[in-house]
Each structure stands twice: as C-alpha cells, then as structure tokens.
Design an enzyme around this catalytic site. Structure first.
Site, PDB file in Angstrom:
ATOM      1  N   TYR A  57     -13.283  40.896 -45.048  1.00 49.42           N
ATOM      2  CA  TYR A  57     -14.146  39.977 -45.806  1.00 49.42           C
ATOM      3  C   TYR A  57     -15.220  40.718 -46.593  1.00 49.42           C
ATOM      4  O   TYR A  57     -15.623  40.271 -47.672  1.00 49.42           O
ATOM      5  CB  TYR A  57     -14.733  38.896 -44.886  1.00 49.42           C
ATOM      6  CG  TYR A  57     -13.675  37.890 -44.505  1.00 49.42           C
ATOM      7  CD1 TYR A  57     -13.319  36.862 -45.375  1.00 49.42           C
ATOM      8  CD2 TYR A  57     -12.976  38.003 -43.306  1.00 49.42           C
ATOM      9  CE1 TYR A  57     -12.303  35.976 -45.053  1.00 49.42           C
ATOM     10  CE2 TYR A  57     -11.956  37.111 -42.981  1.00 49.42           C
ATOM     11  CZ  TYR A  57     -11.630  36.104 -43.860  1.00 49.42           C
ATOM     12  OH  TYR A  57     -10.614  35.222 -43.557  1.00 49.42           O
ATOM     13  N   GLN A  90     -10.261  24.829 -51.869  1.00 52.00           N
ATOM     14  CA  GLN A  90      -9.859  25.590 -50.681  1.00 52.00           C
ATOM     15  C   GLN A  90     -10.359  27.024 -50.794  1.00 52.00           C
ATOM     16  O   GLN A  90     -10.232  27.800 -49.868  1.00 52.00           O
ATOM     17  CB  GLN A  90      -8.325  25.608 -50.571  1.00 52.00           C
ATOM     18  CG  GLN A  90      -7.717  24.244 -50.358  1.00 52.00           C
ATOM     19  CD  GLN A  90      -6.197  24.297 -50.559  1.00 52.00           C
ATOM     20  OE1 GLN A  90      -5.461  24.670 -49.657  1.00 52.00           O
ATOM     21  NE2 GLN A  90      -5.731  23.924 -51.723  1.00 52.00           N
ATOM     22  N   ASP A  93     -14.393  31.587 -52.654  1.00 50.54           N
ATOM     23  CA  ASP A  93     -15.248  32.196 -53.686  1.00 50.54           C
ATOM     24  C   ASP A  93     -16.216  31.149 -54.240  1.00 50.54           C
ATOM     25  O   ASP A  93     -16.104  29.962 -53.923  1.00 50.54           O
ATOM     26  CB  ASP A  93     -14.376  32.824 -54.795  1.00 50.54           C
ATOM     27  CG  ASP A  93     -13.565  31.793 -55.592  1.00 50.54           C
ATOM     28  OD1 ASP A  93     -14.175  30.832 -56.102  1.00 50.54           O
ATOM     29  OD2 ASP A  93     -12.331  31.951 -55.691  1.00 50.54           O
ATOM     30  N   HIS A 108     -12.756  25.283 -46.946  1.00 56.09           N
ATOM     31  CA  HIS A 108     -12.481  26.425 -46.064  1.00 56.09           C
ATOM     32  C   HIS A 108     -13.632  27.409 -45.978  1.00 56.09           C
ATOM     33  O   HIS A 108     -13.426  28.565 -45.615  1.00 56.09           O
ATOM     34  CB  HIS A 108     -11.190  27.123 -46.527  1.00 56.09           C
ATOM     35  CG  HIS A 108      -9.962  26.279 -46.322  1.00 56.09           C
ATOM     36  ND1 HIS A 108      -8.785  26.471 -46.997  1.00 56.09           N
ATOM     37  CD2 HIS A 108      -9.751  25.213 -45.495  1.00 56.09           C
ATOM     38  CE1 HIS A 108      -7.892  25.568 -46.596  1.00 56.09           C
ATOM     39  NE2 HIS A 108      -8.460  24.792 -45.692  1.00 56.09           N
ATOM     40  N   THR A 175      -2.633  25.406 -56.159  1.00 58.84           N
ATOM     41  CA  THR A 175      -2.440  25.474 -54.705  1.00 58.84           C
ATOM     42  C   THR A 175      -0.978  25.218 -54.363  1.00 58.84           C
ATOM     43  O   THR A 175      -0.345  24.338 -54.945  1.00 58.84           O
ATOM     44  CB  THR A 175      -3.351  24.492 -53.931  1.00 58.84           C
ATOM     45  OG1 THR A 175      -2.913  24.436 -52.562  1.00 58.84           O
ATOM     46  CG2 THR A 175      -3.357  23.092 -54.499  1.00 58.84           C
ATOM     47  N   SER A 176      -0.464  26.012 -53.414  1.00 60.15           N
ATOM     48  CA  SER A 176       0.931  25.850 -52.998  1.00 60.15           C
ATOM     49  C   SER A 176       1.102  24.607 -52.126  1.00 60.15           C
ATOM     50  O   SER A 176       2.221  24.221 -51.815  1.00 60.15           O
ATOM     51  CB  SER A 176       1.365  27.085 -52.199  1.00 60.15           C
ATOM     52  OG  SER A 176       0.552  27.208 -51.054  1.00 60.15           O
TER      53      SER A 176
HETATM   54  P1  NAD Z   1      -1.618  29.946 -52.148  1.00 62.02           P
HETATM   55  O1  NAD Z   1      -1.755  31.416 -52.299  1.00 62.02           O
HETATM   56  O2  NAD Z   1      -0.830  29.413 -51.011  1.00 62.02           O
HETATM   57  O3  NAD Z   1      -0.923  29.352 -53.475  1.00 62.02           O
HETATM   58  C1  NAD Z   1      -1.357  29.741 -54.754  1.00 62.02           C
HETATM   59  C2  NAD Z   1      -0.809  28.765 -55.768  1.00 62.02           C
HETATM   60  O4  NAD Z   1      -1.369  29.110 -57.019  1.00 62.02           O
HETATM   61  C3  NAD Z   1       0.726  28.841 -55.921  1.00 62.02           C
HETATM   62  O5  NAD Z   1       1.234  27.514 -55.987  1.00 62.02           O
HETATM   63  C4  NAD Z   1       0.906  29.574 -57.246  1.00 62.02           C
HETATM   64  O6  NAD Z   1       2.072  29.158 -57.946  1.00 62.02           O
HETATM   65  C5  NAD Z   1      -0.347  29.176 -58.004  1.00 62.02           C
HETATM   66  N1  NAD Z   1      -0.807  30.126 -59.007  1.00 62.02           N
HETATM   67  C6  NAD Z   1      -0.804  31.479 -58.974  1.00 62.02           C
HETATM   68  N2  NAD Z   1      -1.388  31.979 -60.080  1.00 62.02           N
HETATM   69  C7  NAD Z   1      -1.773  30.909 -60.813  1.00 62.02           C
HETATM   70  C8  NAD Z   1      -2.441  30.767 -62.065  1.00 62.02           C
HETATM   71  N3  NAD Z   1      -2.846  31.827 -62.780  1.00 62.02           N
HETATM   72  N4  NAD Z   1      -2.694  29.517 -62.515  1.00 62.02           N
HETATM   73  C9  NAD Z   1      -2.285  28.410 -61.800  1.00 62.02           C
HETATM   74  N5  NAD Z   1      -1.654  28.488 -60.624  1.00 62.02           N
HETATM   75  C10 NAD Z   1      -1.398  29.719 -60.148  1.00 62.02           C
HETATM   76  O7  NAD Z   1      -3.057  29.364 -52.216  1.00 62.02           O
HETATM   77  P2  NAD Z   1      -3.693  28.070 -51.522  1.00 62.02           P
HETATM   78  O8  NAD Z   1      -2.749  26.936 -51.629  1.00 62.02           O
HETATM   79  O9  NAD Z   1      -5.061  27.929 -52.081  1.00 62.02           O
HETATM   80  O10 NAD Z   1      -3.809  28.446 -49.984  1.00 62.02           O
HETATM   81  C11 NAD Z   1      -4.304  29.707 -49.657  1.00 62.02           C
HETATM   82  C12 NAD Z   1      -5.455  29.758 -48.681  1.00 62.02           C
HETATM   83  O11 NAD Z   1      -5.974  31.107 -48.761  1.00 62.02           O
HETATM   84  C13 NAD Z   1      -6.607  28.856 -49.038  1.00 62.02           C
HETATM   85  O12 NAD Z   1      -6.922  28.150 -47.899  1.00 62.02           O
HETATM   86  C14 NAD Z   1      -7.779  29.767 -49.405  1.00 62.02           C
HETATM   87  O13 NAD Z   1      -8.896  29.539 -48.576  1.00 62.02           O
HETATM   88  C15 NAD Z   1      -7.334  31.174 -49.104  1.00 62.02           C
HETATM   89  N6  NAD Z   1      -7.498  32.073 -50.293  1.00 62.02           N
HETATM   90  C16 NAD Z   1      -8.636  31.960 -51.053  1.00 62.02           C
HETATM   91  C17 NAD Z   1      -8.801  32.751 -52.175  1.00 62.02           C
HETATM   92  C18 NAD Z   1     -10.057  32.572 -53.000  1.00 62.02           C
HETATM   93  O14 NAD Z   1     -11.059  32.084 -52.480  1.00 62.02           O
HETATM   94  N7  NAD Z   1     -10.069  32.912 -54.300  1.00 62.02           N
HETATM   95  C19 NAD Z   1      -7.819  33.675 -52.531  1.00 62.02           C
HETATM   96  C20 NAD Z   1      -6.666  33.790 -51.705  1.00 62.02           C
HETATM   97  C21 NAD Z   1      -6.522  32.973 -50.582  1.00 62.02           C
END
Ligand code: NAD
Length: 234
Positions: A57, A90, A93, A108, A175-176
């Site tokens: 982190y 979610q 950041d 989250h 989000t996936s």
């Molecule tokens: P995920 O990684 O499961 O899914 C990412 C989604 O974003 C996918 O559906 C993908 O197709 C899509 N994607 C990728 N690049 C993209 C773009 N440029 N424009 C639009 N869509 C795009 O992410 P999630 O569903 O948010 O779940 C992941 C968990 O991990 C969350 O709970 C989160 O807290 C954490 N996480 C957070 C961060 C952050 O805060 N920036 C980064 C990574 C993971």
C-alpha cells in the site's frame, strides 16, 4: 438548485483510473501490480506478513501521489452542473475528488487514510505519510490501511444501496462487476432508473435488455455519454 436536478449515480471501478496510470487487476491475469490479492489484500495476509502488506500500500500511495485525474474523472465532475451527482467508487484512490467531484462514497476505503487495527472507527488522514510497522493508533495498536480487504464486511454498502435505489440514472464505469457485494449494487435500482455501462468489455452477469452498453475506454465513453445526455462538456 440541486433539489430539482435529476439524481445521477456514477458507480466506478479500477478501469476508471486506468488512463491515469493506475492498473486494474482483472486485466493482469488476476494480479494487482504483480501481486496476488490473497497475498496483499486480505486480513490473513496482514496477519501473516504485515510488512509486505504495508509496503504494497505504501507503493500504491507513491503511485497515486504521482497520478492525475483523467478526462473521465473531469467529465464526471462537470456533470454536477447538470445533475445531482453521487459517485460511488470501488477505487481507493482520490482521483474523483481531485477532479472536483464533491459527493464521493468510497465503498472499499481510501488509500490516503490509515485506521486502527483494533478499532476501525479510528481513522487518520495520512497526508504525505506512509504506514510502517510500529506506527500506532491512539490506543497503541498497529495502524493498517483504511481499505476494505477481500473477505471483510463493506460498511458503506447499506448507504450505497439507499443512494442507488433513488437514482434516476446509473452509470457504471470500468468495473468487471466481479467483486461482491459491491457488484450487486447494479441490481438495487428502481424500475424507472435508466442505466448505462461504460467499459472496454461488457461485464458478466448483465441483463443486457436493461442497459445501454458503451464499449470504450472511460474518457471516450464518458464523452459519448455526455453527448447522449445532451450535456455540453467543454
Ligand atoms: P477490475 O480490475 O476487476 O476490473 C476492471 C474493469 O475495468 C474491467 O471490466 C476492464 O475491462 C475495465 N477497464 C480497463 N481499462 C479500462 C479503461 N481504460 N476504461 C474503461 N474500462 C476499463 O476492477 P474492479 O471491478 O474495480 O474491482 C477491483 C477491486 O480492486 C476494487 O474493489 C478496487 O478497490 C481494487 N482496485 C482499486 C484500484 C484503484 O483504486 N485505482 C486499482 C486496482 C484495483
């Protein structure tokens, strides 16, 4: 007069911040910045190897402090001139806030905050600091990141459901929809709610008849959405 504006809820995930240089993890074979989530984002991982988890982190914080909001964050912030907007993210950041969104619910948690490992209600702004072994809360227990790890309860979920139930428009971005209970939010809408999904690829478990799917990256998708809604984003 916010009271007269339509209620627009943005539900964002990691894809929202991808164009700011913060990696998602589903796009990296289930790894988050080369780590298995089980090793860095679970209570068991923190118990087993707290130094590794804290360092993970600390690295994410370093990356975030060098990142900037992207065009999609900026367009969403501008929607506040036309809608009563709530962002439910979610993401841990703070890029929505940096872009100017004023009403952001972090499902989250938040990377730039720490919490007591014995009392989650004791939360501290980290500002420019990190968290290391030996950094303690006022009760004398080790500080941990103020994030919801896999397997932990999501305290903001009830509030988020209430917000989504009142939404007149729900826009899900990047989000996936693979992380629960967060993903179940999209089923909490009322029957009249108009729903859009913006993503590079269509998420699973979608009843397609209820959604307009905009297949694009977040910045382009948000610009298309503004166009569809007839909102002038300069
Ligand atoms: P995920 O990684 O499961 O899914 C990412 C989604 O974003 C996918 O559906 C993908 O197709 C899509 N994607 C990728 N690049 C993209 C773009 N440029 N424009 C639009 N869509 C795009 O992410 P999630 O569903 O948010 O779940 C992941 C968990 O991990 C969350 O709970 C989160 O807290 C954490 N996480 C957070 C961060 C952050 O805060 N920036 C980064 C990574 C993971």
């Amino acid at each position: 007069m916010k009271r007269n504006l339509k209620k627009l809820v943005i539900f964002s995930g990691a894809g929202m911040s991808a164009e700011s240089g913060l990696k998602t993890f589903r796009d990296n074979n289930g790894l988050w910045e080369n780590f298995r989530v089980e090793d860095v984002a679970t209570p068991e991982a923190f118990k087993h190897n707290p130094a590794l988890v804290l360092e993970f982190y600390n690295q994410r914080r370093k990356q975030l402090r060098e990142a900037k909001p992207n065009k999609a964050h900026e367009i969403i912030a501008k929607f506040e001139s036309f809608y009563d907007v709530t962002v439910i993210t979610q993401n841990i950041d703070n890029l929505h806030e940096l872009a100017g969104s004023t009403n952001v619910v972090h499902l989250h948690g938040e990377l730039l905050k720490a919490e007591s490992s014995i009392n989650p209600r004791l939360v501290y702004d980290l500002k420019e600091k990190n968290i290391y072994i030996g950094d303690k809360c006022e009760l004398g227990s080790q500080l941990r990141p103020h994030v919801v790890w896999f397997g932990e309860a999501v305290p903001m979920m009830a509030k988020a459901i209430q917000i989504v139930q009142k939404a007149e428009l729900l826009v899900t971005i990047g989000t996936s929809l693979a992380v629960y209970p967060a993903a179940s939010l999209i089923t909490a809408t009322n029957a009249k709610c108009i729903k859009y999904i913006i993503d590079l690829q269509e998420p699973y478990l979608i009843d397609k008849s209820n959604y307009t799917f905009i297949q694009n990256k977040a910045s382009e998708g948000a610009a298309s959405l503004a166009h569809i809604l007839g909102v002038e984003i300069s």
